[in-house]
Design a protein around this motif. Sequence first.
Motif, short mmCIF file in Angstrom:
data_model
loop_
_atom_site.label_atom_id
_atom_site.label_comp_id
_atom_site.label_asym_id
_atom_site.label_seq_id
_atom_site.Cartn_x
_atom_site.Cartn_y
_atom_site.Cartn_z
N THR A 1 0.92 -0.97 -0.11
CA THR A 1 -0.20 -0.12 -0.28
C THR A 1 0.99 1.24 -0.25
O THR A 1 1.54 1.51 0.75
CB THR A 1 -0.88 -0.04 1.07
N LYS A 2 1.03 2.05 -1.15
CA LYS A 2 1.86 2.97 -1.06
C LYS A 2 1.11 4.43 -1.09
O LYS A 2 1.63 5.24 -0.26
CB LYS A 2 2.46 2.93 -2.75
N ILE A 3 0.02 4.73 -1.50
CA ILE A 3 -0.08 6.08 -1.59
C ILE A 3 -0.90 6.63 -0.46
O ILE A 3 -0.72 7.67 0.11
CB ILE A 3 -1.13 6.29 -2.92
N PHE A 4 -1.83 5.62 0.02
CA PHE A 4 -2.71 6.23 1.19
C PHE A 4 -2.68 5.32 2.27
O PHE A 4 -2.14 3.86 2.04
CB PHE A 4 -4.31 6.35 0.64
N VAL A 5 -2.61 5.76 3.44
CA VAL A 5 -2.77 5.04 4.64
C VAL A 5 -4.12 4.04 4.71
O VAL A 5 -5.13 4.53 4.16
CB VAL A 5 -2.82 5.68 6.06
N PRO A 6 -3.99 2.92 5.01
CA PRO A 6 -5.28 2.09 5.04
C PRO A 6 -6.52 2.51 5.67
O PRO A 6 -6.21 3.10 6.92
CB PRO A 6 -4.71 0.60 5.44
N GLU A 7 -7.48 2.33 5.13
CA GLU A 7 -8.75 2.73 5.89
C GLU A 7 -8.89 4.44 6.15
O GLU A 7 -9.75 4.77 6.89
CB GLU A 7 -9.10 2.13 7.16
N THR A 8 -8.01 4.97 5.44
CA THR A 8 -8.08 6.51 5.61
C THR A 8 -7.86 7.05 3.87
O THR A 8 -7.56 6.39 2.99
CB THR A 8 -6.90 6.97 6.46
N GLN A 9 -7.96 8.20 3.96
CA GLN A 9 -7.75 9.07 2.63
C GLN A 9 -6.23 9.87 2.73
O GLN A 9 -6.03 11.00 2.04
CB GLN A 9 -8.78 9.95 2.28
N GLU A 10 -5.61 9.38 3.70
CA GLU A 10 -4.19 10.22 4.23
C GLU A 10 -3.11 9.78 3.18
O GLU A 10 -2.75 8.75 3.18
CB GLU A 10 -3.77 9.91 5.74
N ASN A 11 -2.64 10.79 2.35
CA ASN A 11 -1.72 10.59 1.54
C ASN A 11 -0.35 10.31 2.30
O ASN A 11 0.12 11.08 3.20
CB ASN A 11 -1.59 11.81 0.60
N ARG A 12 0.38 9.59 2.14
CA ARG A 12 1.80 9.00 2.54
C ARG A 12 2.77 10.24 2.61
O ARG A 12 3.33 10.46 3.60
CB ARG A 12 2.45 7.83 1.75
N LEU A 13 3.01 10.84 1.58
CA LEU A 13 3.83 11.98 1.57
C LEU A 13 3.45 13.02 2.31
O LEU A 13 4.10 13.58 3.03
CB LEU A 13 4.16 12.45 0.15
N ASP A 14 2.15 13.48 2.32
CA ASP A 14 1.41 14.33 3.11
C ASP A 14 1.95 14.16 4.75
O ASP A 14 2.21 15.00 5.53
CB ASP A 14 -0.03 14.84 2.88
N LEU A 15 1.58 12.62 4.92
CA LEU A 15 1.68 12.35 6.24
C LEU A 15 3.05 12.44 6.79
O LEU A 15 3.63 13.22 7.98
CB LEU A 15 1.35 11.07 6.35
N LEU A 16 4.13 12.04 6.05
CA LEU A 16 5.49 12.10 6.26
C LEU A 16 5.91 13.61 6.42
O LEU A 16 6.79 13.70 7.50
CB LEU A 16 6.22 11.56 5.14
N LYS A 17 5.26 14.59 5.64
CA LYS A 17 5.99 15.97 5.75
C LYS A 17 5.19 16.40 7.31
O LYS A 17 5.82 17.16 7.95
CB LYS A 17 5.36 16.55 4.71
N ARG A 18 3.98 15.99 7.73
CA ARG A 18 3.28 16.47 8.80
C ARG A 18 4.11 16.05 10.13
O ARG A 18 4.24 16.64 11.11
CB ARG A 18 1.98 16.08 8.80
N TYR A 19 4.78 14.87 9.86
CA TYR A 19 5.41 14.45 11.14
C TYR A 19 6.89 14.30 10.69
O TYR A 19 7.77 13.28 11.15
CB TYR A 19 5.00 13.04 11.47
N ALA A 20 7.47 15.46 10.25
CA ALA A 20 8.82 15.35 9.63
C ALA A 20 9.75 15.84 11.11
O ALA A 20 10.92 15.26 11.13
CB ALA A 20 9.04 16.44 8.74
N ALA A 21 9.21 16.28 12.02
CA ALA A 21 10.21 16.69 13.14
C ALA A 21 10.30 15.65 14.09
O ALA A 21 9.26 14.68 14.43
CB ALA A 21 9.81 18.08 13.71
N TYR A 22 11.28 15.78 15.02
CA TYR A 22 11.43 14.70 16.00
C TYR A 22 11.55 15.82 17.42
O TYR A 22 11.66 16.87 17.23
CB TYR A 22 12.88 14.10 16.01
N ASP A 23 11.86 15.20 18.39
CA ASP A 23 12.15 15.88 19.50
C ASP A 23 13.38 15.76 20.28
O ASP A 23 13.76 14.83 21.09
CB ASP A 23 10.95 15.62 20.77
#
Length: 294
Positions: A6-28
């Motif tokens: 499954t590449k483009i979307f997270v299962p059972e969502t319409q969450e785009n993989r790349l958008d998700l990775l960008k949203r969680y780009a930061a660490y603490d």
Amino acid sequence: MDNNPTKIFVPETQENRLDLLKRYAAYDRTQEEAYETEYRLGGEFPPVLETYGLSEYVKDIDTKSDDIVFKMLDFVCDHFGHDGGIGMPPGRKIADIIEFCEAHEGKTNCRGLAILLASLLRLFCVRARHITCMPYEAPFCDCHVVVDCLLPSGKRIMLDPTWRLFLKDADGGYVSLEGLRKILIAGEPIFANAEASHNEEAFDEAYYREYMTKNTFRFSRGIFYKDGSDDHAVRRVELIPAGYPAEKFRKAAKKEFVYNDAVFWRMGVGVYSKKCFELQPLRIFGGGCADGGI
């Protein structure tokens, strides 16, 4: 590697993989996390390696140069292939994985190939470790395992024996696993080595980019590496982006979570065996060695 991830979307969502990775780009990096990585380097070369002609791969190179890393990638990929559904043996030693491949048409899964390559590199006194690359969702049906390596020259590189692959960036520099995540988020180009392939089929850069966009969301690894070790040999750590929803995870899993990427990607120290050879090509399977330190 799943043949149809499954590449483009997270299962059972319409969450785009790349958008998700960008949203969680930061660490603490405010998290003070104390753990160190140790490698046992050098040691005896299992005799089975010479049945595959290992000494021929190194006879004409300086085994203390970066060449040894690319020769070992060739060695693994020339003789052993990938099958994501076939598994790997209970034992994680070089000899165990090769024996498993011999019983399964010369193949193992991505984890088996990565552990084999990293273990071979450590025999040549190169700090290398396998790292599991995971998606956002948990549980998941597919992840990937690659090798994180510090070249003898001091440069960092990701090696993917599933694809006989290493990458360079737009400036011609080697790409590390940490660097690959940043490149994917930034939308920058990647350039594969000419020999990259999957079971002798041509490398598909677009596929790989999507695949690793999915599987560079979380990472896990061990903190102790020797022939036969896997993530839980001493302790497993899992690098989690800042803000990642962890409520659904069990308490035991949360104990493995770390958030400081600078600590996670620290390469660690090598403890050199008294069999960490001078690495004369034809003395691999017997002969002198150099005393070592850290």
